[in-house]
Design an enzyme around this catalytic site. Sequence first.
Site, mmCIF file in Angstrom:
data_model
loop_
_atom_site.group_PDB
_atom_site.id
_atom_site.type_symbol
_atom_site.label_atom_id
_atom_site.label_comp_id
_atom_site.label_asym_id
_atom_site.label_seq_id
_atom_site.Cartn_x
_atom_site.Cartn_y
_atom_site.Cartn_z
ATOM 1 N NE ARG A 181 1.494 -11.765 -15.715
ATOM 2 C CZ ARG A 181 1.057 -11.076 -14.671
ATOM 3 N NH1 ARG A 181 -0.102 -11.380 -14.122
ATOM 4 N NH2 ARG A 181 1.787 -10.110 -14.157
ATOM 5 N NE ARG B 187 4.844 -6.329 -11.137
ATOM 6 C CZ ARG B 187 4.376 -7.333 -11.859
ATOM 7 N NH1 ARG B 187 5.131 -7.908 -12.763
ATOM 8 N NH2 ARG B 187 3.157 -7.769 -11.688
ATOM 9 N NE ARG C 150 1.657 -7.033 -16.566
ATOM 10 C CZ ARG C 150 1.034 -7.106 -15.388
ATOM 11 N NH1 ARG C 150 -0.120 -7.754 -15.281
ATOM 12 N NH2 ARG C 150 1.547 -6.536 -14.316
ATOM 13 N NE ARG D 200 0.390 -3.462 -6.401
ATOM 14 C CZ ARG D 200 -0.119 -3.851 -7.565
ATOM 15 N NH1 ARG D 200 -1.395 -3.955 -7.747
ATOM 16 N NH2 ARG D 200 0.673 -4.155 -8.561
ATOM 17 C CE LYS E 3 -2.110 -9.324 -6.375
ATOM 18 N NZ LYS E 3 -2.027 -8.713 -7.686
HETATM 19 P P1 AMP Z 1 -0.719 -5.253 -11.665
HETATM 20 O O1 AMP Z 1 -1.330 -5.515 -13.003
HETATM 21 O O2 AMP Z 1 -1.710 -5.227 -10.544
HETATM 22 O O3 AMP Z 1 0.465 -6.155 -11.375
HETATM 23 O O4 AMP Z 1 -0.122 -3.764 -11.722
HETATM 24 C C1 AMP Z 1 0.857 -3.410 -12.658
HETATM 25 C C2 AMP Z 1 1.498 -2.101 -12.227
HETATM 26 O O5 AMP Z 1 0.516 -1.060 -12.202
HETATM 27 C C3 AMP Z 1 2.098 -2.100 -10.832
HETATM 28 O O6 AMP Z 1 3.398 -2.652 -10.793
HETATM 29 C C4 AMP Z 1 2.077 -0.611 -10.510
HETATM 30 O O7 AMP Z 1 3.102 0.077 -11.205
HETATM 31 C C5 AMP Z 1 0.757 -0.176 -11.116
HETATM 32 N N1 AMP Z 1 -0.350 -0.319 -10.153
HETATM 33 C C6 AMP Z 1 -1.403 -1.174 -10.210
HETATM 34 N N2 AMP Z 1 -2.207 -1.041 -9.158
HETATM 35 C C7 AMP Z 1 -1.654 -0.064 -8.390
HETATM 36 C C8 AMP Z 1 -2.001 0.516 -7.144
HETATM 37 N N3 AMP Z 1 -3.082 0.134 -6.450
HETATM 38 N N4 AMP Z 1 -1.200 1.502 -6.653
HETATM 39 C C9 AMP Z 1 -0.115 1.905 -7.314
HETATM 40 N N5 AMP Z 1 0.291 1.378 -8.486
HETATM 41 C C10 AMP Z 1 -0.472 0.408 -9.024
#
Ligand code: AMP
Length: 216
Positions: free
Chosen positions: A127, A171, A160, A88, A13
């Site tokens: 990744r 996750r 990451r 989320r 996404k």
């Molecule tokens: P992502 O890059 O979207 O996979 O996000 C990486 C990490 O950032 C997630 O595993 C959460 O720890 C935090 N994170 C990102 N977006 C949110 C959100 N909307 N609510 C809470 N934590 C978030």
Amino acid sequence: MIIVFLGAPGSGKGTQALMLADYLKTPFISTGDMLRDQVKQSSVLGLKAKAIMEQGELVPDNDVINMIKERVAQKDCTKGFVIDGFPRNSNQAKALDKAMMELGREVNKVVYLEIPQEVAIERNCGRRVCKNCRANYHIKYSPPKTDNKCDLCDQELYQRDDDKQETVVKRYQIYLEQTKNLVDYYQDRLISINGGLPIESIGQNIREKLKLAVGR
Ligand code: AMP
């Protein structure tokens, strides 16, 4: 148009949301990127979020909601934007709808990328991300031309912390428990897309389903 991307971690996404934002020439908003910036800057939010993110847990709703509200109220968002990583959970989804309503706007479409769990996990674990421009690669499916170097800016790639196997599984679990049911919340504006196809085909399918391909 305001478009939200929904899908498991590893569904692609982030890549698709960025491509679409680029196509529409509207801002791409990623809460994950914004939080990683905060961590890099060692801000109050960054210091609080760092350990939570490393564990694959969710940063508290209030912090993320305030962050996103501030961002979408900025001038460059007036004509629309594409969001990746938010909402989320249903609390965040309701907060987004409320924030949009207060600005006299609404989330128009929600693109849901569907892929099987094992594909999502493999994609995440393989990744690699450019430290500089954040371009994404996969060690097996879309490797860089030169080992560990970004094709676009020649900077180093990294994995990451939250793409390590154990955290990826965590996750995914949180996605199943808290995020997946947003498909029901957004039922009336949902567009389901097969996320298992090649990147370009997925992009095209999204544009077609959003009726953006016509006349462009
Ligand atoms: P992502 O890059 O979207 O996979 O996000 C990486 C990490 O950032 C997630 O595993 C959460 O720890 C935090 N994170 C990102 N977006 C949110 C959100 N909307 N609510 C809470 N934590 C978030």
